[in-house]
Design a protein around this motif. Structure first.
Motif, mmCIF file in Angstrom:
data_model
loop_
_atom_site.group_PDB
_atom_site.id
_atom_site.type_symbol
_atom_site.label_atom_id
_atom_site.label_comp_id
_atom_site.label_asym_id
_atom_site.label_seq_id
_atom_site.Cartn_x
_atom_site.Cartn_y
_atom_site.Cartn_z
ATOM 1 N N HIS A 19 -58.241 -27.203 65.998
ATOM 2 C CA HIS A 19 -58.081 -26.293 67.133
ATOM 3 C C HIS A 19 -58.681 -24.920 66.823
ATOM 4 C CE1 HIS A 19 -55.972 -29.282 69.194
ATOM 5 N NE2 HIS A 19 -54.719 -28.940 68.944
ATOM 6 N N ARG A 39 -54.728 -30.939 62.599
ATOM 7 C CA ARG A 39 -54.710 -30.469 63.990
ATOM 8 C C ARG A 39 -55.000 -28.973 64.126
ATOM 9 N NH1 ARG A 39 -49.872 -31.888 65.058
ATOM 10 N NH2 ARG A 39 -50.467 -33.899 65.939
ATOM 11 N N ASP A 94 -61.595 -23.407 69.072
ATOM 12 C CA ASP A 94 -61.297 -22.164 69.794
ATOM 13 C C ASP A 94 -62.289 -21.057 69.444
ATOM 14 O OD1 ASP A 94 -59.155 -23.419 70.964
ATOM 15 O OD2 ASP A 94 -57.641 -22.485 69.681
#
Length: 276
Positions: A118, A114, A122
């Motif tokens: 991300h 995860r 990002d």
């Protein structure tokens, strides 16, 4: 006591001490191997569980057909609007992830990967397309896969799919516990996502507003002839549980994305509010 007997006992004590030290060393090596195997093998084991789930999947008592028009969630993309996007739309690489919210292998994948996913989204390195399957309902009965997928689509309408998706996997019940079939539990978990638990979200969950869309997504998974959930593709190439001879890991995913993006600029286009 003769000196001969004394020397013999001393030699025996020394051999006993040596045997104990050797046993301690063997035990230490064994513990290290067990820990190492657990760390390296967690995603490999998850892959096996996912393959078993998909191979035995099908429409069961918890996978009855939905009726009514297909209402895709806001911001869904791709053929038949079945992909829920996250990250810059012009990111140089795309990660496609097929998942089932009841699937323990999917939770293992998410809990390991995860933060890395991300980080890559990002920074504009990666765009993710989440796609939802409901194979566990077909395997074990119940409606938790379907109900959770509908709730996740409702979160997509509110522009909060990714954080709600993460909360569902962080709070996934045991595979045989169909807790996600309870709309009340799904609404309760929405309280962990700031601003999601609204009357509109509750109505969407309770009414099954996206049930037909969820069914269509499940059909697309079966037609895709995938081996299990999670199915993870980087720019169309399977990378779960491994790519070539390399096992998937946070470090390897970063390396693979860097290699794929060589000479390309990070994405900068802001995703729509409903897609992030």
């Amino acid at each position: 006591m003769s000196e001969k007997n004394h020397d013999g006992r001393r030699a025996a004590r020394e051999r006993l001490l040596q045997d104990r030290e050797l046993q301690k060393a063997r035990d230490k090596r064994r513990r290290l191997l067990i820990v190492s195997a657990a760390v390296v093998g967690v995603l490999g084991l998850a892959a096996v569980v996912g393959v078993i789930a998909a191979n035995s999947g099908g429409k069961g008592k918890g996978d009855s057909a939905s009726t009514g028009p297909v209402a895709a969630p806001s911001g869904a993309e791709g053929e038949d609007a079945l992909a829920l996007p996250a990250g810059a739309s012009d990111a140089p690489s795309t990660l496609t992830v097929w998942e089932d919210f009841r699937c323990p292998a999917c939770a293992q994948f998410e809990n390991v990967m995860r933060n890395t996913i991300h980080e890559l989204t990002d920074s504009g390195q990666l765009r993710v397309e989440y796609r939802l399957a409901t194979i566990i309902d077909g395997n074990l009965g119940g409606n938790g896969s379907r109900r959770a997928a509908n709730a996740a689509a409702c979160a997509q309408d509110a522009g909060k799919f990714v954080p709600y998706h993460d909360v569902l996997y962080q709070n996934q019940p045991p595979e045989t516990d169909d807790a996600f079939a309870q709309n009340g539990r799904l609404i309760e978990l929405a309280g962990k996502v700031q601003g999601l638990d609204t009357p509109a979200f509750r109505d969407c969950v309770e009414s099954g507003a996206h049930d037909s869309w969820v069914e269509k997504s499940g059909e697309a998974f079966h037609k895709g002839d995938f081996s299990g959930t999670p199915t993870v593709l980087l720019n169309g190439q399977s990378i779960f549980p491994q790519r070539g001879n390399e096992q998937i890991s946070p470090e390897n995913l970063k390396k693979w994305v860097t290699e794929a993006n060589k000479g390309k600029k990070p994405g900068t286009a802001q995703p729509s509010p409903s897609g992030s």
